[in-house]
Design an enzyme around this catalytic site. Structure first.
Site, PDB file in Angstrom:
ATOM      1  N   ARG A  48      -3.991  -9.990   4.729  1.00 21.89           N
ATOM      2  CA  ARG A  48      -4.328 -10.049   3.302  1.00 21.89           C
ATOM      3  C   ARG A  48      -3.117  -9.548   2.519  1.00 21.89           C
ATOM      4  NH1 ARG A  48      -6.233  -6.439  -0.396  1.00 21.89           N
ATOM      5  NH2 ARG A  48      -7.725  -7.166  -1.944  1.00 21.89           N
ATOM      6  N   LYS A  76       0.812  -1.222   0.000  1.00 19.37           N
ATOM      7  CA  LYS A  76       0.000   0.000   0.000  1.00 19.37           C
ATOM      8  C   LYS A  76       0.840   1.266   0.000  1.00 19.37           C
ATOM      9  CE  LYS A  76      -4.469  -1.673   1.357  1.00 19.37           C
ATOM     10  NZ  LYS A  76      -5.525  -1.782   2.362  1.00 19.37           N
TER      11      LYS A  76
HETATM   12  C1  8Y7 Z   1      -8.240  -4.063   1.511  1.00 15.94           C
HETATM   13  C2  8Y7 Z   1      -9.305  -4.805   0.987  1.00 15.94           C
HETATM   14  C3  8Y7 Z   1      -8.316  -3.727  -0.613  1.00 15.94           C
HETATM   15  C4  8Y7 Z   1      -8.013  -4.120   2.910  1.00 15.94           C
HETATM   16  C5  8Y7 Z   1      -9.888  -5.634   3.044  1.00 15.94           C
HETATM   17  C6  8Y7 Z   1      -5.364  -3.119  -1.929  1.00 15.94           C
HETATM   18  C7  8Y7 Z   1     -10.302  -5.127  -1.258  1.00 15.94           C
HETATM   19  C8  8Y7 Z   1      -6.520  -2.254  -2.118  1.00 15.94           C
HETATM   20  N1  8Y7 Z   1      -7.625  -3.402   0.490  1.00 15.94           N
HETATM   21  N2  8Y7 Z   1     -10.125  -5.577   1.731  1.00 15.94           N
HETATM   22  N3  8Y7 Z   1      -9.346  -4.569  -0.337  1.00 15.94           N
HETATM   23  N4  8Y7 Z   1      -8.876  -4.918   3.629  1.00 15.94           N
HETATM   24  N5  8Y7 Z   1     -10.673  -6.384   3.829  1.00 15.94           N
HETATM   25  O1  8Y7 Z   1      -4.302  -2.525  -1.660  1.00 15.94           O
HETATM   26  O2  8Y7 Z   1      -7.141  -3.488   3.479  1.00 15.94           O
HETATM   27  O3  8Y7 Z   1      -5.407  -4.325  -2.078  1.00 15.94           O
HETATM   28  S1  8Y7 Z   1      -8.036  -3.134  -2.238  1.00 15.94           S
END
Ligand code: 8Y7
Length: 307
Positions: free
Chosen positions: A275, A241
């Site tokens: 994640r 990020k």
């Molecule tokens: C997150 C996310 C994204 C996160 C959850 C990226 C879909 C941007 N970020 N879902 N999604 N938490 N739960 O950097 O931080 O992957 S999208």
């Protein structure tokens, strides 16, 4: 034995606290949360900031998901709509056309499949097709979203975001970012309670980078443990990020070491699920942490993880 006799026995004393290990109900799976879990990202959009978008290449996306499982992913998160600031919206039909074939192709990969979506129609269709989890960056606030998931046994990720993706990074503002995110969690937990969703289906996510400055993100990470409202598990996404770009001065594809450090620090502060894009590297880092934390040290942990 005479059942009437046993029924007259004094009831055993209530246990002072629940000793059952924490778990997450996740569709076809019941996941133990005794150890941190790795969620691998399968990005099915065409404008990914981290350069991993696999829109419209079903075979490559399925192969990527399988590789993440081999590398150690214990869940996969499939997303067909970008949440990047300024990203073009995707229609329900287009989102389903991206997600469903990959979901189908990965259904027997051995780990639960999460679908990253905000749309109730996409939730219903993907749950019907075998999704085990819904990861909603709007925490099921879209009209019809709670109803779409309530009847199933899928896990639900309730993520905090200030504003909406298009404008959220313009001027994020909080009086007390940790308090406000925790209040938001309490409100969304109340909503899922009212919808009849069992607590063992819920995970909470502070939503790093979603309407937050670098300082907000750092405060949230520092105080992560206090965000586990009602003891619910936390999911954390920091992988590649922009906050890591701000800290290192590096573009997205060079943020792997910073991402691994961030995942490790999040787990140390209580994250139950991380994640990540870089499953293999993160897994090795977590193996070191696990060995250090094990009572008496257990050199066989890593082997056990490999099985
Ligand atoms: C997150 C996310 C994204 C996160 C959850 C990226 C879909 C941007 N970020 N879902 N999604 N938490 N739960 O950097 O931080 O992957 S999208």
């Amino acid at each position: 034995m005479n059942p009437e006799q046993t029924s007259q026995k004094a009831a055993p004393p209530a246990r002072p606290f629940d000793m059952t290990p924490p778990h997450l109900r996740c569709g076809r799976f019941e996941l133990s949360l005794a150890r941190p879990l790795l969620m691998g990202i399968v990005n099915l959009t065409d404008d990914s900031f981290s350069g991993d978008g696999l829109a419209d290449d079903v075979a490559r996306a399925i192969e990527h998901g399988r590789q993440l499982v081999v590398a150690g992913a214990q869940l996969l998160d499939l997303g067909g709509e970008s949440s990047r600031p300024g990203a073009a919206p995707v229609s329900t039909a287009q989102e389903l056309a991206r997600v469903l074939p990959v979901l189908e192709g990965l259904r027997d990969c051995g780990v639960p499949l999460s679908v990253d979506t905000v749309k109730p129609e996409v939730m219903r269709a993907t749950l019907a097709a075998g999704a085990d989890m819904i990861n909603d960056i709007t925490a099921l606030q879209m009209p019809g979203a709670l109803a779409a998931v309530a009847e199933s046994s899928c896990a639900l990720c309730l993520m905090h975001m200030q504003g909406e993706p298009r404008t959220m990074q313009r001027a994020p503002f909080y009086d007390d970012v940790v308090g406000e995110v925790a209040d938001f969690f309490r409100a969304r937990i109340a909503a899922t309670d009212r919808a009849g969703v069992a607590r063992d289906r819920i995970v909470l996510d502070p939503g790093f980078g979603f309407g937050k400055t670098l300082e907000h993100n750092l405060v949230l990470l520092r105080q992560l443990a206090t965000l586990a409202v009602d003891g619910l598990p936390l999911l954390v996404g920091l992988s590649r990020k922009s906050m890591l770009g701000a800290l290192t001065g590096r573009p997205a594809h060079e943020r792997v070491p910073a991402s691994v450090a961030a995942a490790l620090l999040a787990v140390q502060r209580g994250a139950a699920i991380v994640r990540v894009h870089d499953v293999c590297a993160t897994r090795d880092a977590l193996a070191v942490l696990d060995a250090l934390q094990a009572v008496g040290g257990n050199p066989h942990r890593y082997e056990a993880m490999n099985q």
